[in-house]
Design a protein around this motif. Structure first.
Motif, PDB file in Angstrom:
ATOM      1  N   LYS A   7      16.833  25.185 -17.342  1.00 46.28           N
ATOM      2  CA  LYS A   7      15.569  25.866 -17.678  1.00 46.28           C
ATOM      3  C   LYS A   7      14.422  24.891 -17.918  1.00 46.28           C
ATOM      4  CE  LYS A   7      16.895  30.118 -17.599  1.00 46.28           C
ATOM      5  NZ  LYS A   7      16.445  30.975 -16.528  1.00 46.28           N
ATOM      6  N   VAL A   8      14.699  23.758 -18.499  1.00 46.35           N
ATOM      7  CA  VAL A   8      13.655  22.780 -18.816  1.00 46.35           C
ATOM      8  C   VAL A   8      13.772  21.602 -17.844  1.00 46.35           C
ATOM      9  CG1 VAL A   8      13.272  23.456 -21.215  1.00 46.35           C
ATOM     10  CG2 VAL A   8      15.088  21.844 -20.672  1.00 46.35           C
ATOM     11  N   TRP A  10      11.941  19.516 -16.612  1.00 46.55           N
ATOM     12  CA  TRP A  10      11.238  18.252 -16.848  1.00 46.55           C
ATOM     13  C   TRP A  10      12.047  17.313 -17.752  1.00 46.55           C
ATOM     14  CZ3 TRP A  10       9.765  23.053 -18.438  1.00 46.55           C
ATOM     15  CH2 TRP A  10       9.877  23.314 -19.794  1.00 46.55           C
ATOM     16  N   MET A  11      13.056  17.813 -18.439  1.00 38.89           N
ATOM     17  CA  MET A  11      13.871  16.969 -19.322  1.00 38.89           C
ATOM     18  C   MET A  11      14.754  16.001 -18.519  1.00 38.89           C
ATOM     19  SD  MET A  11      13.240  17.756 -22.528  1.00 38.89           S
ATOM     20  CE  MET A  11      14.634  17.419 -23.559  1.00 38.89           C
ATOM     21  N   THR A  41      13.591  17.116 -30.701  1.00 40.03           N
ATOM     22  CA  THR A  41      12.605  16.895 -29.649  1.00 40.03           C
ATOM     23  C   THR A  41      11.214  17.110 -30.237  1.00 40.03           C
ATOM     24  OG1 THR A  41      11.935  17.492 -27.406  1.00 40.03           O
ATOM     25  CG2 THR A  41      12.670  19.278 -28.798  1.00 40.03           C
ATOM     26  N   ARG A  43       7.330  18.373 -29.335  1.00 43.38           N
ATOM     27  CA  ARG A  43       6.568  19.156 -28.354  1.00 43.38           C
ATOM     28  C   ARG A  43       5.089  19.049 -28.694  1.00 43.38           C
ATOM     29  NH1 ARG A  43      10.809  22.641 -29.969  1.00 43.38           N
ATOM     30  NH2 ARG A  43      12.372  22.769 -28.360  1.00 43.38           N
TER      31      ARG A  43
END
Length: 52
Positions: A7-8, A10-11, A41, A43
């Motif tokens: 889902k993420v 970019w990680m 993390t 943000r």
């Protein structure tokens, strides 16, 4: 973890289960041996506006 990484995107750019199978197995084994792990993390929310 797999659902999160899918889902993420970019990680871990280009994440696939096949590519990270060994590392995922290590994480699985660690969780079984030592219990859950905590990940932190940071943000940022960036709001951009066009000048008037």
């Amino acid at each position: 973890m797999i659902y999160f990484l899918r889902k993420v995107i970019w990680m871990v750019p280009g994440f696939t289960v096949d590519q990270y199978r060994d590392r995922l197995r290590q994480l699985h084994d660690r969780i079984n041996d030592q219990g859950p792990f905590v990940a932190h993390t940071t943000r940022f929310l960036i709001e951009a506006r066009k000048p008037a």
